[in-house]
Design a protein around this motif. Structure first.
Motif, mmCIF file in Angstrom:
data_model
loop_
_atom_site.group_PDB
_atom_site.id
_atom_site.type_symbol
_atom_site.label_atom_id
_atom_site.label_comp_id
_atom_site.label_asym_id
_atom_site.label_seq_id
_atom_site.Cartn_x
_atom_site.Cartn_y
_atom_site.Cartn_z
ATOM 1 N N THR A 1 -9.507 -0.750 -8.349
ATOM 2 C CA THR A 1 -9.440 0.072 -7.487
ATOM 3 C C THR A 1 -10.790 1.110 -7.364
ATOM 4 O O THR A 1 -11.586 1.363 -6.487
ATOM 5 N N PHE B 1 -9.757 -1.792 0.904
ATOM 6 C CA PHE B 1 -9.810 -0.478 1.547
ATOM 7 C C PHE B 1 -10.406 -0.957 3.218
ATOM 8 O O PHE B 1 -11.407 -1.782 3.302
ATOM 9 N N ASP B 2 -9.545 -0.276 3.644
ATOM 10 C CA ASP B 2 -10.220 0.132 5.372
ATOM 11 C C ASP B 2 -11.169 0.651 5.499
ATOM 12 O O ASP B 2 -11.196 1.833 4.779
ATOM 13 N N ARG C 1 -14.062 1.366 -4.970
ATOM 14 C CA ARG C 1 -14.585 2.765 -4.651
ATOM 15 C C ARG C 1 -15.956 2.973 -4.954
ATOM 16 O O ARG C 1 -16.707 3.577 -4.080
ATOM 17 N N PRO D 1 -6.248 7.654 -6.251
ATOM 18 C CA PRO D 1 -5.621 6.157 -6.067
ATOM 19 C C PRO D 1 -4.989 6.006 -7.567
ATOM 20 O O PRO D 1 -4.089 5.364 -7.725
ATOM 21 N N PRO E 1 -13.896 5.019 2.508
ATOM 22 C CA PRO E 1 -12.560 4.164 2.810
ATOM 23 C C PRO E 1 -12.140 5.095 4.163
ATOM 24 O O PRO E 1 -12.192 6.442 4.054
ATOM 25 N N GLU F 1 0.849 -1.116 0.139
ATOM 26 C CA GLU F 1 -0.128 0.053 -0.010
ATOM 27 C C GLU F 1 1.000 1.187 -0.037
ATOM 28 O O GLU F 1 2.176 1.002 0.589
ATOM 29 N N MET G 1 -5.997 8.308 -1.006
ATOM 30 C CA MET G 1 -7.334 8.054 -0.580
ATOM 31 C C MET G 1 -8.488 8.771 -1.584
ATOM 32 O O MET G 1 -9.479 8.474 -1.661
ATOM 33 N N ARG H 1 -12.568 -4.569 6.372
ATOM 34 C CA ARG H 1 -11.886 -4.017 4.837
ATOM 35 C C ARG H 1 -13.155 -4.521 3.927
ATOM 36 O O ARG H 1 -13.605 -5.672 4.192
ATOM 37 N N PRO I 1 -5.967 2.608 -0.748
ATOM 38 C CA PRO I 1 -5.845 0.943 -1.206
ATOM 39 C C PRO I 1 -4.603 0.252 -0.855
ATOM 40 O O PRO I 1 -3.656 0.753 -0.711
#
Length: 215
Positions: A169, A208-209, A173, A109, A183, A99, A106, A151, A187
């Protein structure tokens, strides 16, 4: 023997080799430890997961995404296979994760994955080890404790192509946005197979967290 029959024999041999290779790949990948997460939401290739606490060995590198992961792999492999330290080797696990450390990822990406930046690349340690039980790493590798987290993930196959990972990604999203979920970090790219595995057999993920109550 006719030429046509020779071609049939050669073709059959090639198919047999492919079948054996795929079978070997399945056996190997099934025996590699992966994080024991709990699935909260499953929606096709998308998923929301709860991960337990994990210990990781990590290395930081700068450069493009592919350059950074290549350069980080060697010191991490040296650590787990005890090439430059005493003690026993550590079993290989999956996935290898990567990452960006730049928080601009954020909101942008695609830009992050296409330019040079700093990356953290991690090997997840087998769950049987506590921090005290793991061998001390050298100066280039550090051991870190990752707390339990929720996640979101998208799973896909294919080569480790920057454009592919950027597209996935954005798909993840967008899926989160449709669910009203934002998120909480950049990523994470997850690679479950070695570079010699054909792209169509690879398991790749972008994660993603997200907030602990998101669903």
């Amino acid at each position: 023997m006719s030429g046509k029959r020779v071609l049939w024999i050669i073709g059959g041999a090639i198919v047999a080799v492919i079948v054996v290779a795929i079978g070997a790949w399945i056996i190997v990948t099934q025996n590699i430890e992966t994080p024991d997460y709990e699935s909260v939401v499953q929606d096709g290739s998308f998923e929301i997961r709860d991960y337990p606490e994990m210990i990781v060995a990590e290395v930081r590198r700068t450069g493009t995404r592919d350059k950074a992961v290549r350069e980080a792999f060697e010191p991490l492999a040296d650590y787990i296979f005890a090439r430059e330290r005493g003690g026993d080797s550590i079993s290989m696990t999956a996935p290898v994760t990567q990452e960006p450390t730049d928080k601009i990822a954020m909101t942008a990406p695609v830009t992050q994955t296409q330019r040079e930046g700093e990356w953290v690349v991690r090997f997840i340690m087998p769950a049987k080890y506590s921090m005290d039980e793991l061998p001390a790493p050298g100066s280039d590798v550090t051991l870190e404790r990752i707390p339990p987290e929720r996640r979101a993930a998208i799973r896909f196959s294919g080569s480790w192509d920057t454009e592919l990972f950027s597209r996935k990604t954005e798909e993840l999203r967008k899926w989160l946005a449709e669910r009203g979920v934002e998120p909480t970090g950049p990523p994470t790219y997850a690679y479950y197979n070695d570079p010699f595995t054909p792209g169509f057999l690879r398991r790749n993920e972008v994660l993603f967290d997200i907030p602990p109550d998101a669903s």
